[in-house]
Write an enzyme that holds these catalytic residues in place. Structure first.
Site, mmCIF file in Angstrom:
data_model
loop_
_atom_site.group_PDB
_atom_site.id
_atom_site.type_symbol
_atom_site.label_atom_id
_atom_site.label_comp_id
_atom_site.label_asym_id
_atom_site.label_seq_id
_atom_site.Cartn_x
_atom_site.Cartn_y
_atom_site.Cartn_z
ATOM 1 N N GLY A 1 32.800 36.839 35.186
ATOM 2 C CA GLY A 1 31.872 35.875 34.600
ATOM 3 C C GLY A 1 32.543 34.523 34.501
ATOM 4 O O GLY A 1 33.769 34.431 34.629
ATOM 5 N N CYS B 1 38.114 40.995 36.570
ATOM 6 C CA CYS B 1 38.192 39.543 36.403
ATOM 7 C C CYS B 1 37.943 39.166 34.931
ATOM 8 O O CYS B 1 38.723 39.518 34.070
ATOM 9 C CB CYS B 1 37.242 38.836 37.372
ATOM 10 S SG CYS B 1 37.587 37.074 37.507
ATOM 11 N N TYR B 2 36.823 38.507 34.609
ATOM 12 C CA TYR B 2 36.560 38.171 33.204
ATOM 13 C C TYR B 2 36.581 39.439 32.344
ATOM 14 O O TYR B 2 37.082 39.422 31.216
ATOM 15 C CB TYR B 2 35.199 37.474 33.085
ATOM 16 C CG TYR B 2 34.842 37.087 31.663
ATOM 17 C CD1 TYR B 2 35.360 35.936 31.086
ATOM 18 C CD2 TYR B 2 33.993 37.892 30.895
ATOM 19 C CE1 TYR B 2 35.049 35.595 29.784
ATOM 20 C CE2 TYR B 2 33.664 37.550 29.587
ATOM 21 C CZ TYR B 2 34.197 36.395 29.033
ATOM 22 O OH TYR B 2 33.891 36.052 27.752
ATOM 23 N N HIS C 1 38.761 41.076 42.770
ATOM 24 C CA HIS C 1 37.408 41.608 42.975
ATOM 25 C C HIS C 1 37.426 42.773 43.967
ATOM 26 O O HIS C 1 37.510 42.550 45.166
ATOM 27 C CB HIS C 1 36.471 40.494 43.461
ATOM 28 C CG HIS C 1 36.165 39.508 42.385
ATOM 29 N ND1 HIS C 1 35.150 39.708 41.477
ATOM 30 C CD2 HIS C 1 36.781 38.359 42.030
ATOM 31 C CE1 HIS C 1 35.134 38.706 40.612
ATOM 32 N NE2 HIS C 1 36.119 37.876 40.920
ATOM 33 N N GLU D 1 35.006 44.604 44.737
ATOM 34 C CA GLU D 1 33.682 44.805 45.339
ATOM 35 C C GLU D 1 33.465 44.008 46.620
ATOM 36 O O GLU D 1 32.516 44.266 47.343
ATOM 37 C CB GLU D 1 32.582 44.467 44.309
ATOM 38 C CG GLU D 1 32.462 43.005 43.899
ATOM 39 C CD GLU D 1 33.429 42.581 42.796
ATOM 40 O OE1 GLU D 1 34.432 43.289 42.551
ATOM 41 O OE2 GLU D 1 33.192 41.519 42.189
ATOM 42 N N ASP E 1 9.961 48.230 52.852
ATOM 43 C CA ASP E 1 9.764 48.673 51.467
ATOM 44 C C ASP E 1 8.431 49.413 51.297
ATOM 45 O O ASP E 1 8.402 50.535 50.777
ATOM 46 C CB ASP E 1 9.815 47.485 50.491
ATOM 47 C CG ASP E 1 11.118 46.725 50.601
ATOM 48 O OD1 ASP E 1 12.092 47.308 51.114
ATOM 49 O OD2 ASP E 1 11.166 45.556 50.200
ATOM 50 N N LYS F 1 18.200 47.595 48.528
ATOM 51 C CA LYS F 1 17.614 47.568 49.877
ATOM 52 C C LYS F 1 18.326 48.531 50.842
ATOM 53 O O LYS F 1 17.678 49.238 51.617
ATOM 54 C CB LYS F 1 17.708 46.142 50.426
ATOM 55 C CG LYS F 1 16.973 45.923 51.705
ATOM 56 C CD LYS F 1 15.551 45.547 51.397
ATOM 57 C CE LYS F 1 14.761 45.186 52.608
ATOM 58 N NZ LYS F 1 13.435 44.703 52.237
#
Ligand code: XMP
Length: 553
Positions: free
Chosen positions: A68, A95-96, A182, A184, A240, A408
């Site tokens: 953040g 991180c944060y 990070h 991710e 979708d 998605k």
């Protein structure tokens, strides 16, 4: 993200291991939840302020605190609720999130003289549990100025980095883990392994979240929700609505009727493909409303982009509503459709009026929509603009949203799992107003639509043949209202210009123009001017977003 606490997207009674990601406003928070799911663990992203009691209610196997923009020591910075550390499940701060854990547990966190942004190198000094089996040095992606200088009392510092004295720590006994980098993002090659270790070895998750399980569970849930009620689904040809419709059909068969409104601005063969796939291949009861004339007559003389969009969007909803109202009032009626349309019916559309208490509408809402809207209440009132078939003016449907918990990429995996053709599973996004917003600067006519459709078909065919279709966010043609002089077969021509637009993007918020190979561009341009008579010039759009948008209108 709104302040509301989103309701759980999976019912409590489902026996799926979950890890909650608390969002402190980081750029990559959604990506953390996606990566956790890629590891095989269901994950929800919740705003950080939902409170420990709400997290406890969801009974997760672990909690991840995201990054953040705030500084932990600043006034008003999002704080850590102590109770989160007392849930009895492991907590991983990223991180944060790591700085927050460190600060709360009495470690030194301060702004460094120099920030660490982008690629950095991690040096592992102690592998501990979290970094077990990983190399001693590895590239990692960083984005911070505040830095953790000491591990909290009782915790072990696991690693440092180019600019961070403590870039990872753990306190196994208390179940507290922190990483400054990070995991991710793809630029952290061992990031997914770190998440996997946390989920499997530290949290003890069952790792059983998969497309097959998701499909099975959703089918069961749909059956529970709708009983023997009647369901209507608007098909657009996109992934979708297609996956949502097929899941519902698997669940309750012919209680479902799909409605496809052909507004005349679809690409070549697209309407036919929807018809073939749903009606002939899957035997889904399908009503095709041919509204091409109705749309074109409403659009006659209109050139202003916003006006076009309003007309197409508004008409679309009206035609769908009118047909949905007819369906619940007494089944489909081939031939006569809503005003200015004709209707074709395939399959066993239920006859007779639907029970007013059991009328459902399928929506392809995705988890990213749920996150953005902060929840949703699960009911849709379709306002009928005309009093149709003696029904009251407002038709209320209960929503069936089988993709509400899915990202998605998971929708695509489910689509593949339930047998949707590859071409539909991987279709690039296509705007609701279709080719209508790609005929720019002039009126939309059948002749221009036909030109654009042919050029677009050539483009798609060549891009697919070059193996680039999935790499591009979108690739399409635009027909400006411009003619230029050319020379073809020794004759002067005065023909149309067509523009090629191809972009790469992750989310359509920003985009880069795609560097298509020259040979490919040459082939495409050659075919367009050779095969589509009225075209004598092809240009390439080399504008990124910003400053351009992806579409021209
Ligand atoms: P822009 O042109 O704003 O487009 O960069 C971003 C993404 O949104 C799609 N788009 C639309 N989709 N209805 C839609 O369903 C619309 O009116 C519409 N306008 C743009 C566009 O194709 C791109 O993917």
């Amino acid at each position: 993200m709104s302040d509301a606490t989103p309701p759980p997207v999976l019912p409590d009674r489902l026996d799926v291991d979950e890890v909650v990601v608390l969002d402190f406003g980081g750029q990559y928070s959604q990506l953390i939840a996606r990566r956790v799911r890629e590891c095989g663990v269901f994950s929800e992203l919740l705003p950080h302020h939902v409170g420990a009691a709400e997290v406890r209610r969801r009974a997760p196997r672990g909690v991840i605190l995201s990054g953040g923009p705030a500084s932990v020591y600043a006034d008003g910075a999002p704080a850590l609720e102590r109770e989160l550390l007392e849930l009895g499940v492991p907590v991983l701060g990223i991180c944060y999130g790591m700085q927050l854990l460190a600060h709360e547990l009495g470690a030194r966190v301060e702004a460094a003289d120099v920030g660490e942004y982008g690629r950095s190198e991690l040096t592992v000094v102690e592998h501990g549990r979290l970094l077990a089996g990983q190399p001693e040095t590895q590239p990692v992606w960083m984005s911070h100025r505040d830095t953790v200088y000491t591990a909290p009392p009782g915790a072990v510092a696991l690693a440092s980095s180019t600019a961070s004295p403590v870039a990872a720590f753990e306190d196994v006994e208390r179940g507290i883990y922190g990483i400054q980098y990070h995991p991710e993002v793809v630029h952290t090659p061992y990031g997914q392994q770190t998440l996997m270790t946390f989920l499997r070895d530290v949290c003890g998750c069952a790792m059983d979240w998969s497309a097959a399980n998701i499909a099975e569970e959703q089918i069961r849930l749909i059956r529970e929700q709708v009983g023997d009620g009647r369901i209507v689904c608007g098909l657009s040809g996109g992934v979708d609505s297609s996956v949502a419709a097929l899941l519902v059909h698997r669940a309750v068969g012919d209680q479902l009727t799909c409605v496809y409104v052909d507004h005349g601005m679809m690409r070549k063969d697209e309407s036919e493909q929807v018809r073939r796939t749903f009606s002939e291949h899957f035997h889904v009861p399908l009503v095709v409303v041919d509204a091409r004339e109705r749309f074109l007559s409403r659009l006659a003389g209109v050139t202003e982009p916003e006006a076009k969009r309003k007309i197409i969007g508004g008409e679309f909803i009206r035609v769908f509503e009118e047909e949905a109202a007819r369906l619940v009032a007494g089944g489909a009626d081939p031939g006569s459709g809503p005003e200015g349309t004709t209707v074709e019916v395939a399959g066993d559309v239920p006859a007779g009026p639907a029970d007013p208490g059991a009328r459902f509408l399928v929506q392809g809402t995705l988890y990213s929509d749920v996150i953005e809207s902060g929840g949703g209440n699960g009911a849709a009132t379709i306002k009928s603009h005309h009093n149709v078939g003696g029904l009251p003016d407002d038709l209320t449907f209960e929503l069936v949203e089988p993709l509400r918990a899915l990202f998605k990429d998971e929708v695509r995996a489910v689509g593949t799992e339930i047998g949707l053709p590859e071409r539909m599973v991987w279709r690039q996004p296509f705007p609701g107003p279709g080719l209508g917003i790609r005929i720019v600067g002039g009126e939309i006519t059948e002749a221009k639509l036909a030109l654009l459709r042919e050029c677009d078909a050539i483009l798609q065919e060549e891009i697919r043949a070059a193996g680039l279709y999935r790499e591009l966010w979108q690739s399409f043609c635009v027909l400006p209202d411009v003619r230029t002089v050319g020379v073809q077969g020794d004759e002067r021509t005065y023909g149309h210009v067509v523009a090629i637009r191809a972009v790469t993007s992750d989310d359509a918020m920003t985009a880069d123009w795609a560097r298509l190979p020259y040979d490919l561009l040459d082939r495409i341009a050659g075919r367009m001017v050779g095969e589509v008579r009225e075209i004598n010039r092809v240009v390439l759009d080399i504008t990124s977003k910003p400053p351009g948008t992806i579409e021209w209108e």
